[in-house]
Design a protein around this motif. Structure first.
Motif, short mmCIF file in Angstrom:
data_model
loop_
_atom_site.label_atom_id
_atom_site.label_comp_id
_atom_site.label_asym_id
_atom_site.label_seq_id
_atom_site.Cartn_x
_atom_site.Cartn_y
_atom_site.Cartn_z
N LEU A 53 0.85 -1.19 0.00
CA LEU A 53 0.00 0.00 0.00
C LEU A 53 0.89 1.24 0.00
CD1 LEU A 53 -2.58 -1.15 2.71
CD2 LEU A 53 -2.94 -1.07 0.24
N SER A 54 0.59 2.18 -0.87
CA SER A 54 1.39 3.41 -0.91
C SER A 54 1.07 4.29 0.29
CB SER A 54 1.14 4.17 -2.22
OG SER A 54 -0.24 4.42 -2.38
N CYS A 55 -0.16 4.22 0.75
CA CYS A 55 -0.57 4.93 1.96
C CYS A 55 -0.84 3.84 3.01
CB CYS A 55 -1.82 5.75 1.69
SG CYS A 55 -2.40 6.68 3.11
N PRO A 56 -0.01 3.74 4.05
CA PRO A 56 -0.15 2.64 5.01
C PRO A 56 -1.54 2.61 5.68
CG PRO A 56 1.87 3.86 5.40
CD PRO A 56 1.08 4.65 4.40
N ALA A 57 -1.98 1.40 5.95
CA ALA A 57 -3.24 1.20 6.66
C ALA A 57 -2.96 1.30 8.16
CB ALA A 57 -3.82 -0.17 6.32
N VAL A 58 -3.79 2.06 8.88
CA VAL A 58 -3.66 2.14 10.33
C VAL A 58 -4.58 1.08 10.93
CG1 VAL A 58 -3.92 3.59 12.37
CG2 VAL A 58 -3.16 4.61 10.22
N LEU A 59 -3.97 0.08 11.54
CA LEU A 59 -4.71 -1.07 12.08
C LEU A 59 -4.67 -1.08 13.60
CD1 LEU A 59 -3.29 -3.79 9.68
CD2 LEU A 59 -5.52 -2.69 9.55
N PRO A 60 -5.78 -1.53 14.21
CA PRO A 60 -5.77 -1.64 15.67
C PRO A 60 -4.88 -2.81 16.10
CG PRO A 60 -7.77 -2.61 14.78
CD PRO A 60 -7.04 -1.99 13.62
N LEU A 61 -4.24 -2.66 17.24
CA LEU A 61 -3.52 -3.79 17.85
C LEU A 61 -4.56 -4.54 18.65
CD1 LEU A 61 -0.22 -2.04 18.97
CD2 LEU A 61 -0.52 -3.68 17.11
N VAL A 62 -4.87 -5.76 18.25
CA VAL A 62 -6.01 -6.48 18.83
C VAL A 62 -5.61 -7.62 19.77
CG1 VAL A 62 -7.60 -5.84 16.98
CG2 VAL A 62 -6.24 -7.92 16.77
N ASP A 63 -4.30 -7.74 20.03
CA ASP A 63 -3.88 -8.79 20.96
C ASP A 63 -4.41 -8.44 22.35
OD1 ASP A 63 -2.09 -6.54 20.80
OD2 ASP A 63 -0.75 -7.59 22.18
#
Length: 174
Positions: A53-63
């Protein structure tokens, strides 16, 4: 399939007050959604090489730490999952705008429908759903790999969502 989740939930509402009894009392249903999450993750891995992805995806840390999770109030858990899902749905939508390859785009579309259905579902559980506020999931990471979006979704369904439904089942199921 995502619409199926919402439809099956809406069919089990009582007196206008959401009663997610079937979803939480029938353990096979959450196992089905975990299986679907694993399948989506596997299928996206079988797509031809997907570009970063050219624009990074902001993902939740779900651990989660099971000990900490058990000590939280049910409403706190619900809000945390809502924040994670909202962040994830936003990440999927952002990735969809960057992926032109048919296989990857199709899998992202399916993931978007599933994650968004869970988001809508949790907003209609009969609690007063407060507005989602940006930044309500302080633990997040940026990823440029599309497969990490699917991994995050699977971990969320397998972890927090499954434990949340298990907690609800204690109160709702005989």
């Amino acid at each position: 399939p995502g619409l199926l989740l919402l439809t099956s939930f809406l069919l089990h509402m009582e007196d206008g007050h959401a009663s997610p009894t079937r979803l939480v009392c029938d353990n096979r249903l959450i196992q089905k959604y975990i299986g679907e999450a694993k399948d989506m993750e596997k299928r996206v891995g079988q797509c031809q090489v997907l570009p970063a992805l050219s624009c990074p995806a902001v993902l939740p840390l779900v651990d989660i730490s099971l000990q900490q999770w058990k000590s939280k109030l049910i409403e706190t858990k619900r809000r945390e999952i809502l924040c994670d899902l909202a962040l994830l749905v936003g990440a999927v939508a952002g990735a969809q705008g960057q992926v032109t390859q048919e296989c990857g785009a199709r899998q992202l579309g399916q993931l978007y429908r599933h994650a968004n259905s869970f988001l809508l579902l949790l907003q209609t559980f009969g609690w007063e759903a407060g507005p989602w506020e940006p930044g309500c999931s302080p633990r997040s990471m940026e990823q440029t790999h599309i497969t990490s979006i699917f991994l995050t979704y699977r971990q969320l369904v397998q972890g927090k969502l499954r434990f949340f439904f298990h907690d609800l089942a204690k109160d709702l199921c005989q």
